[in-house]
Design an enzyme around this catalytic site. Structure first.
Site, PDB file in Angstrom:
ATOM      1  N   HIS A  49     -36.801   3.637   5.844  1.00 57.08           N
ATOM      2  CA  HIS A  49     -37.582   4.769   5.354  1.00 57.08           C
ATOM      3  C   HIS A  49     -36.946   5.329   4.081  1.00 57.08           C
ATOM      4  O   HIS A  49     -36.484   6.473   4.063  1.00 57.08           O
ATOM      5  CB  HIS A  49     -37.626   5.884   6.412  1.00 57.08           C
ATOM      6  CG  HIS A  49     -38.044   5.433   7.780  1.00 57.08           C
ATOM      7  ND1 HIS A  49     -37.535   5.995   8.955  1.00 57.08           N
ATOM      8  CD2 HIS A  49     -38.931   4.491   8.173  1.00 57.08           C
ATOM      9  CE1 HIS A  49     -38.100   5.407  10.005  1.00 57.08           C
ATOM     10  NE2 HIS A  49     -38.939   4.488   9.559  1.00 57.08           N
ATOM     11  N   PRO A  50     -36.865   4.563   3.019  1.00 54.59           N
ATOM     12  CA  PRO A  50     -36.199   5.062   1.814  1.00 54.59           C
ATOM     13  C   PRO A  50     -36.923   6.289   1.264  1.00 54.59           C
ATOM     14  O   PRO A  50     -38.132   6.269   1.059  1.00 54.59           O
ATOM     15  CB  PRO A  50     -36.285   3.879   0.838  1.00 54.59           C
ATOM     16  CG  PRO A  50     -37.445   3.066   1.307  1.00 54.59           C
ATOM     17  CD  PRO A  50     -37.457   3.228   2.811  1.00 54.59           C
TER      18      PRO A  50
END
Lengths: 141, 534
Positions: B471-472
């Protein structure tokens, strides 16, 4: 150039001539596979793959010798007891092939068949990835 | 040079870009959606999955394309130029539809206090939005994606879920019963996965392959909104890598890009939306540095690329004394919201507990791996079969997904002296998990251990290493202060009024929610804003 199958058949012919034994063919490999695994519903198409792979990897003569050693064993456990030490790797490769779908090629990866793997047959309730498996909420019967 | 003209040009066709494109095209806007990677053929990808032995990593079903490289499992250094101290193991996809092709499907909301971390806990930053501001958009996002959920779980909501919850697995039910003995509620996870037919897509059939692909489309993916956008008249340009955002001091003037054959294209539009992801969006802005924008486009604040965050996962593996009958069903269908928002969040991270239906697949315990180990130990025949069944059916996997705080030192950079096949700068990444998150991990592990004990296990161990949530986030964060943020609350770049950014790159903090539902809510809100902007 001869095909892999032709080379294999030529090798088998030599085994037959040298040993004056019955030919070690796919039917004999089926009996050997059933004896070593204890499973008798082995897929015919997959069997042809493993016959080719195992006889090429270890040589038809050694596979035939293994078949002779375990011939008549009443079950897979007894068959395992009858495997001579020098043929243990051959027997293990055949069992690995049927259960895991892969035969190591000796440092060059593995020959893989992803159908008819006995490991998944041992968990019949399980959902194999990519195949609609139905309910997951109830305890399996 | 191919010249393309649109009212709105959107870069990136994942859930964020696809939703904006669908909404704007439906309103009559001329939309061009530009995607670096190829289209996905679901049947082809599902076929590749069936040829995998147990459970395929995403790159098995989404083969590499040289012009749009992306990180893959087990080889993070092949994509990132790591600059320490920790190695980031996250992956994503560059395809039409984006990473949602292989997301888990978890669609949970951030919590009200997640938007007020500085005010409530003295750490991180506040969002320029509140939960109440976003709540109507969460409702809309749940309708758009098709979310199945339990209305008694999660923060306050103003409308029911569009679908009843996905049933808890038998394994979940065992974990939930164990959790109850500890005062920990394990309940249905809100998921963008059909529990009934919805949106023209079928209910989940338990294919057990949400990652890497749902073979029947019961799980939402960005392809849903790409198709909607195209039906409404949007143009989708696939295999088109945007390499430069051109901008003068007052606004974006165009996009330049390359096709796989090296041919060039240029896009001009009235408005531009960057919807790549928390890594590719800042990489593009930084790589677009020019005499006018020496630190990168829209980067007067020097915040582009900074504050990189992801969730960090620790998992516990156990063998139940009584079988729990995994792997079955969607990969995860239950979890606990209880540890997400403790009052101790000023000192350590909150976390969410996840119960998995996968057993140890992915952790060395797939049926074929168990079989191989037992065969090598000498088991044969009925003994072997029984041992495989006993082991696999008893595998418990529990995980905690721990939040990270923004840290300006954690950052994406464009490494101009190392380039990919198309000549684009590689992604530099400096990432430290940090003391706050490690303290959260330290709090999570005893809880997982106690929960595992309560399930009734004969043995348990911590899965080696740490995983990322993939989940950058945070690298083009929103905020009211142009000195400390890249976009405002309407996702408009402070520096460039015709540039908008959407996606988790804009998150000021990440809380303990998987980001996709929030990404979708922000995308819907942006689309409405752009429609109003004319």
């Amino acid at each position: 150039m001869p095909s892999r199958r032709e080379v294999l058949q030529a090798g088998l012919a030599l085994v037959i001539v040298a040993g004056c034994a019955a030919p070690f063919d796919e039917a004999a490999f089926r009996v050997l596979s059933e004896t070593l695994t204890g499973h008798h519903e082995l897929d015919g198409d997959v069997l042809l793959t493993w016959f080719d792979v195992v006889t090429q990897r270890f040589g038809a003569e050694r596979v035939a010798a293994l078949a002779a050693a375990v011939h008549g064993a009443p079950d897979a456990i007894e068959a395992a007891r009858r495997v001579p030490p020098e043929l243990a790797e051959v027997a293990e490769a055949i069992v690995l092939a049927w259960y895991t779908g892969a035969v190591p090629t000796g440092g060059q990866g593995a020959i893989v068949r992803t159908d008819a793997m006995l490991a998944w047959a041992c968990v019949p309730y399980a959902h194999r990835a990519g195949i609609p498996g139905g309910t997951w909420a109830e305890r399996p019967a | 040079m191919t010249e393309l003209v649109a009212d709105v040009a959107i870069v990136g066709s994942g859930v964020a870009g696809a939703i904006v494109a669908a909404r704007l095209a439906a309103a009559g806007t001329k939309v061009l959606l530009v995607e670096a990677g190829p289209r996905v053929d679901r049947a082809e990808a599902a076929g590749l999955l069936l040829r995998a032995r147990d459970h395929a990593a995403p790159h098995v079903v989404y083969p590499d394309v040289a012009h749009a490289p992306r990180p893959r499992f087990g080889a993070p250094d092949a994509y990132f130029v790591h600059q320490g101290p920790d190695v980031y193991p996250g992956i994503f996809e560059r395809r039409v539809g984006g990473t949602t092709w292989h997301w888990l499907g978890t669609a949970i909301r951030l919590l009200p206090r997640d938007f007020r971390m500085r005010s409530r806990f003295g750490v991180g930053v506040d969002w320029p939005l509140t939960y109440d501001d976003l709540e109507p958009w969460y409702v809309e996002a749940e309708r758009e994606l098709g979310v199945a959920g339990d209305p008694t779980v999660g923060p306050p909501r103003s409308a029911p879920y569009p679908m009843p919850p996905i049933p808890l697995s038998y394994a979940d039910q065992r974990v939930a019963a164990a959790g109850a003995t500890l005062g920990l509620r394990i309940a249905a996870t809100s998921q963008a996965r059909n529990s009934v037919a919805y949106g023209g897509r079928p209910p989940c059939a338990g294919s057990g392959s949400c990652v890497p692909i749902c073979p029947i489309g019961a799980k939402y993916d960005g392809g849903v909104h790409v198709a909607q956008a195209e039906r409404a008249g949007a143009q989708v340009l696939d295999n088109a890598v945007v390499t430069t955002v051109e901008a003068d001091p007052r606004g974006v003037t165009g996009l330049r890009g390359l096709r796989p054959d090296g041919s060039a294209f240029r896009v001009t539009a009235k408005r531009y939306v960057l919807a790549c992801n928390g890594i590719e969006t800042p990489r593009l802005l930084l790589a677009s540095a020019s005499d006018v924008w020496p630190a990168g486009v829209a980067n007067r604040s020097d915040q582009v690329g900074r504050n990189f965050m992801d969730h960090v996962l620790t998992a516990q593996l156990g063998l139940a004394r009584d079988p729990i009958f995994v792997p079955r069903g969607p990969l995860s269908t239950a979890g606990s919201e209880d540890p997400r928002d403790p009052d101790s969040r000023g000192e350590r991270a909150g976390f969410r507990v996840e119960s998995f239906n996968t057993g140890w697949i992915g952790a060395g315990g797939a049926p074929t791996q168990v079989a191989a180990e037992l065969i090598r130990k000498g088991l044969r025949g009925p003994e072997l079969d029984a041992a495989i069944r006993a082991h696999v059916s008893a595998q418990v996997r529990l995980a905690a997904m721990v939040e990270q705080l923004p840290d300006p030192q954690n950052r994406i950079t464009a490494v101009t002296d190392q380039r990919d096949a198309l000549g684009q700068p590689r992604v530099g990444l400096r990432w430290s998990i940090g003391a706050y998150t490690r303290a959260g991990l330290d709090a999570a592990r005893p809880l997982l251990t106690s929960l595992m004990d309560a399930v009734g296990v004969s043995t348990q161990q911590t899965e080696p290493g740490l995983a990322a949530g993939h989940h950058p986030s945070g690298t083009c964060r929103m905020g009211a202060d142009p000195r400390l943020s890249v976009v405002d609350a309407d996702l408009r770049a402070h520096d460039l009024p015709n540039l908008h950014i959407v996606g988790s790159a804009t998150f000021p903090t990440i809380g303990t929610a998987n980001p996709t539902l929030t990404i979708a809510a922000l995308a819907l809100r942006l689309a409405a804003h752009l429609q109003g902007a004319g």
